[in-house]
Design an enzyme around this catalytic site. Structure first.
Site, PDB file in Angstrom:
ATOM      1  CD  GLU A   1       6.928   4.092   3.160  1.00 43.06           C
ATOM      2  OE1 GLU A   1       6.610   2.954   2.792  1.00 43.06           O
ATOM      3  OE2 GLU A   1       6.662   4.560   4.291  1.00 43.06           O
TER       4      GLU A   1
ATOM      5  CE  LYS B   1       4.799   0.701   1.723  1.00 46.39           C
ATOM      6  NZ  LYS B   1       4.473   1.435   2.958  1.00 46.39           N
TER       7      LYS B   1
END
Length: 127
Positions: A29, A106
């Protein structure tokens, strides 16, 4: 008496603001980054701006959008809860804003199952 007149608060919403950030706990990420989607609702009295038809008497949502994108694109954090706090603080930095509701989406969260979205929503007001 209307609800706005009773409370002195109206709501200005900015929804679906997209920005790429490197937030998350996993190394991938941080390396690859991903898209985040931001929704904000600002509570304040819009009557003075409306009466004068004057942008300087309200929150310039275009300028606010730029501020919020800079935060998302800026220093990474592990949790979207932390990101939401930073975004809410930016909203409350505008003197007129009495309360801010911030949702951080997200949609590409690293979940190994089919899902639609992950969203954290917080509400913060002036102390």
């Amino acid at each position: 008496m209307t609800a706005r007149a009773a409370t002195g608060r109206d709501t200005v919403r900015l929804t679906g603001l997209r920005a790429r950030g490197r937030h998350g706990c996993l190394p991938a990420e941080r390396e690859l980054g991903q898209e985040f989607v931001i929704d904000v609702a600002l509570s304040f009295d819009t009557a003075p701006a409306a009466a004068a038809d004057d942008l300087t008497l309200t929150v310039d949502y275009g300028a606010l959008a730029t501020e919020l994108v800079r935060i998302v694109e800026g220093e990474p954090v592990n949790l979207i809860e932390t990101l939401a706090e930073r975004l809410a603080a930016a909203c409350l930095a505008h003197e007129l804003v009495e309360e801010a509701e911030v949702s951080v989406h997200k949609p590409a969260a690293p979940i190994p199952l089919p899902f639609g979205d992950v969203v954290v929503t917080i509400r913060r007001g002036r102390a």
